[in-house]
Design an enzyme around this catalytic site. Structure first.
Site, short mmCIF file in Angstrom:
data_model
loop_
_atom_site.label_atom_id
_atom_site.label_comp_id
_atom_site.label_asym_id
_atom_site.label_seq_id
_atom_site.Cartn_x
_atom_site.Cartn_y
_atom_site.Cartn_z
N ASP A 430 28.37 3.50 4.31
CA ASP A 430 27.74 4.51 5.17
C ASP A 430 26.75 5.32 4.33
O ASP A 430 26.68 5.16 3.11
CB ASP A 430 28.87 5.41 5.70
CG ASP A 430 28.42 6.27 6.87
OD1 ASP A 430 27.33 6.05 7.40
OD2 ASP A 430 29.19 7.17 7.26
N GLU A 433 20.99 5.45 3.65
CA GLU A 433 19.53 5.49 3.95
C GLU A 433 18.72 5.79 2.68
O GLU A 433 17.56 5.40 2.67
CB GLU A 433 19.27 6.55 5.02
CG GLU A 433 19.86 6.19 6.36
CD GLU A 433 21.38 6.29 6.41
OE1 GLU A 433 21.93 7.19 5.74
OE2 GLU A 433 22.02 5.47 7.09
#
Ligand SMILES: *[C@@H]1O[C@H](CO)[C@@H](O)[C@H](O)[C@H]1NC(C)=O
Ligand SMILES: *[C@@H]1O[C@H](CO)[C@@H](O)[C@H](O)[C@H]1NC(C)=O
Ligand SMILES: *[C@@H]1O[C@H](CO)[C@@H](O)[C@H](O)[C@H]1NC(C)=O
Length: 773
Positions: A430, A433
């Site tokens: 997770d 980005e």
């Protein structure tokens, strides 16, 4: 209340106006001002590449602000090379124009070619991901490419499909190529245009009626249905269906910088403007001609999707906020709550003290466990060994210049400072980005009182054209919610600026996690890794989920919750899961086909019926392979829905009733326990009686659902292996089934012995014309 979207009416075909080419108005990209009509004449005049006429600030003509052919094209059997020179060096948008460009048109397969535009004299950043290309080009290309041939002619590229003469891509107006701003506009063939993500588009089919600009830049931002925001990954890829026959091509721009895409009409011709703020232009065209062919060809280039372990197709449960083990029941996914102080590779020995036992217990009940890991590693060299190991291996992202290191940074490091064993089966990555809270704000402090990451003030953090990423950010910077663009990363051989490799951070973590599992942690096992940030090619290693929120399913969930007969949800969920478990052998077979050959396991309706114009606008129905149509209820409170069934025989999957034998719009009641499912005539679906877990289901007898077409014919296949070790064809079984006028034939393609224990006990024939004997 019930609506069915059809694109009735005329197929818009492009009319490419060659004579007009120099006067097509390409709007001038004024930073922070996406609406061209509000740019003033004074603002416009600050850009020498632009001019203000009829109330619009647009690019000067191709022969003034674009590029000209510098010498005659070099044509060979492998492609065409063009040398370009800037038409007028005085004309610029943001400065640092590249004066001389090379355009390589490279033929790969008969259906695949590349257009690469780069600086002739100095190398620039290119995406460092290995792609698959043939050693020698195809000898009978199905495309034709036209370019200028005379020196000083303005640059353009024109791509056609040979068989139809259709112009698939025709650049218009000037190409702009500056150090931090590259722009190209092209006509596309038709408005049947799909893709460009990751964005929560409100419909599968893109619209050209109004100018819409999307930006691709991985960001930690929850999907909000219908918003144009960039989400967690970047996929600069679109699919365009050309004509009535359904001829289809797709285009991939292999660029990992921040990219903007605008869709709009020039006259009545659908057009796109592509902008990127770094790297080079590297387009790949795939000419199909069917929608499924373009997917096969694209995944041949970027890598086929991985074959998931069988257990990962079963029921999955997760939420953030379980707080302690008492709140986990059957749960398999552990969000970051389980960690000790949010530190990777640890678990909370108070609230999650029995995690290892829970893992053992789950395994004894044939259940699996997936643990979450985040990319940020806590800096505590004394008591947290992973932080020292990371330092020893020199893996941290660095400041690229010593002057960027803040005063409160601990001495002796230019690294960033931001802030037992459990038998797990899969890994959930997770925040990759990568996400960082509070960058460039004064709102976040860690336990030591250190404030949030502050990035330096330079042209990487604040490029002259910051795209919608910067103009829509509360801090007006590219680094909002992530790390600094001017930081430095390495792959062990080359150093990169985060500015260039931001969009492939999740890709790199996916590859590293996959390798960690296959080479060290679970050798021999087939890995299951779930990533939030993705880029073309991650599918070879990892699965993907759409962040913390989804559009359709959110509505679906809300509609279930809102119902007065809410206790039935449990039964309804059981019913739905039972059907899914029953047909897992079919789904698994389709996923194997995707892994080996690239045919999509989950397909839009247009992909199965490319020449059906109505199918092109449908986005609330989808296929498993090309055989099973799923039409879920996605409207809150709906008690029924319309279903579009294209031209075929269709049977209700559950009771075998023939519901249509030609193109039909069907209204069905949808009581809460019903998900409308239809099998297409001509299909054979393998199934297994379902049990509580996939491990148990896999031991049950097999059956076949045979749905006949109008010639009493059907076919299908079954792929089978042990479901969890490394995939090899030596250890796999493939059988194909054919039903023809009453004869069912099984033909074994691979390894009879792998399937020797399997038992086939039931055969259901839908549409059988006679009473069985
Ligand atoms: C560019 O082309 C237009 C005609 O299309 C012409 O009027 C103009 O003079 C040209 N400009 C230059 C700099 O050659
Ligand atoms: C999900 O999206 C809704 C809006 O659709 C928003 O209100 C909510 O905060 C989001 N939830 C998460 C977890 O991001
Ligand atoms: C079905 O199989 C039988 C026996 O092999 C054969 O005689 C017959 O022609 C087959 N029918 C069809 C329609 O293939």
């Amino acid at each position: 209340m019930f609506k069915m979207k059809f694109i009735l009416g005329v197929l818009l075909l492009s009319v490419v106006a060659f004579a007009q080419e120099n006067v097509v108005p390409i709007i001038c990209p004024v930073p922070g001002n996406p609406d061209p009509t509000t740019v003033t004449e004074d603002q416009c005049n600050t850009y020498t590449a632009c001019e203000y006429t009829s109330g619009i600030c647009h690019m000067k003509q191709n022969n003034e602000s674009g590029y000209l052919l510098a010498s005659e094209p070099v044509v060979s059997t492998t492609g065409i090379q063009l040398s370009l020179k800037k038409a007028n060096p005085e004309n610029t948008l943001f400065g640092a124009d590249i004066e001389e460009l090379t355009v390589d048109i490279l033929y790969h397969h008969n259906y695949h070619f590349e257009i690469k535009i780069y600086d002739s004299s100095q190398s620039r950043y290119e995406v460092p991901i290995q792609r698959n290309l043939p050693d020698t080009p195809g000898t009978d290309p199905i495309f034709e490419i036209r370019t200028p041939t005379a020196v000083d002619e303005p640059f353009y590229i024109d791509v056609r499909r040979k068989s139809t003469g259709s112009v698939l891509f025709r650049t218009v107006g000037p190409l702009t190529f500056e150090d931090q701003f590259i722009q190209l506009t092209s006509h596309v063939y038709s408005p049947y245009f799909y893709g460009i993500g990751e964005i929560c588009h409100s419909s599968l089919l893109r619209s050209f009626d109004e100018r819409i600009t999307n930006v691709l830049f991985a960001r930690d931002r929850a999907p909000y249905p219908g918003s144009q925001d960039n989400l967690y990954g970047s996929h600069p890829y679109y699919i365009n269906i050309e004509d009535y026959e359904g001829n289809t091509h797709s285009v991939f721009l292999d660029n990992s910088n921040a990219i903007e895409y605008s869709t709009f009409l020039i006259g009545s011709t659908p057009s796109v403007t592509i902008r990127t703020i770094g790297g080079i232009l590297d387009f790949h065209f795939f000419l199909g001609p069917t929608p499924d062919d373009v997917t096969v060809q694209y995944t041949e280039f970027i890598g086929r999707p991985f074959l998931p372990p069988y257990w990962s197709l079963g029921f999955q449960l997760s939420r953030y906020g379980y707080n302690s083990l008492d709140n986990y029941k059957d749960t398999q996914y552990f969000d970051i709550d389980y960690m000790d102080g949010r530190r990777d590779f640890t678990y909370d020995e108070t609230n999650f003290a029995t995690l290892p036992d829970v893992a053992t217990q789950l395994h004894s009940e044939n259940m699996k466990l997936v643990l979450m890991f985040d990319p940020a590693i806590a800096i505590d060299f004394d008591t947290y060994p992973p932080s020292q190991r990371g330092k020893d291996s020199d893996v941290y992202v660095k400041y690229s210049d010593p002057s960027y290191i803040p005063d409160d940074q601990p001495a002796s490091t230019s690294d960033y400072v931001v802030g037992n064993s459990v038998g797990f089966d899969g890994v959930w990555i997770d925040m990759n980005e990568p996400s960082n809270f509070g960058t460039n704000t004064d709102q976040y402090f860690d336990a030591t009182g250190r404030g949030a990451l502050q990035c330096p003030d330079n042209n990487l953090e604040k490029p002259p054209y910051g795209t919608l990423v910067a103009s829509t950010a509360s801090t007006s910077t590219l680094s909002e919610a992530t790390i600094c663009m001017s930081s430095k990363q390495t792959d062990g051989t080359n150093d990169y600026l985060h500015y260039d490799v931001h969009n492939i951070y999740g890709f790199s973590e996916s590859v590293a996690t996959y390798r960690g599992l296959t080479e060290t942690v679970l050798p021999g096992e087939r890995p299951f890794v779930l990533t939030r940030s993705s880029f073309p090619g991650t599918g070879q290693y990892v699965a993907h989920w759409l962040g913390d929120n989804k559009s359709a399913w959110e509505d679906l969930k809300a509609s279930i919750i809102a119902r007065p007969d809410w206790p039935n949800v449990l039964q309804a969920s059981k019913d739905a899961l039972t059907i899914r478990y029953k047909y897992l052998p079919f789904l698994y077979t389709s996923l194997h086909r995707a892994h080996m050959f690239g045919n999509s396991a989950i397909r839009p309706v247009f992909s199965v019926f490319p020449s059906d114009l109505n199918a092109r606008g449908i986005d609330d129905q989808f296929f498993w392979s090309d055989k099973l149509l799923v039409a879920p209820v996605v409207e809150q409170g709906a008690t029924g829905r319309y279903i579009y069934l294209p031209n075929s025989l269709w049977y209700d999957l559950l009771d075998g009733t023939l519901v249509a034998h030609m193109t039909t719009v069907l209204y069905v009641e949808t009581p809460i326990e019903k998900i409308p499912l239809y099998v297409k005539g001509g299909s054979i679906l393998p199934f297994q009686s379902p049990s509580l877990t996939t491990v148990e289901s896999r031991n049950n007898p097999f059956g076949l659902t045979i749905a006949l077409d109008s010639n009493n014919f059907a076919e299908g296949e079954l792929f089978w292996d042990d479901g969890h070790t490394e995939h090899t064809m030596d250890e796999s079984y493939i059988g194909t089934f054919t039903y023809d006028q009453g004869n069912l034939t099984l033909s074994i393609q691979y390894n009879q012995d792998i399937a020797s224990d399997l038992v086939l006990t039931s055969i259901n024939v839908y549409g059988y014309p006679f009473k069985p004997i």
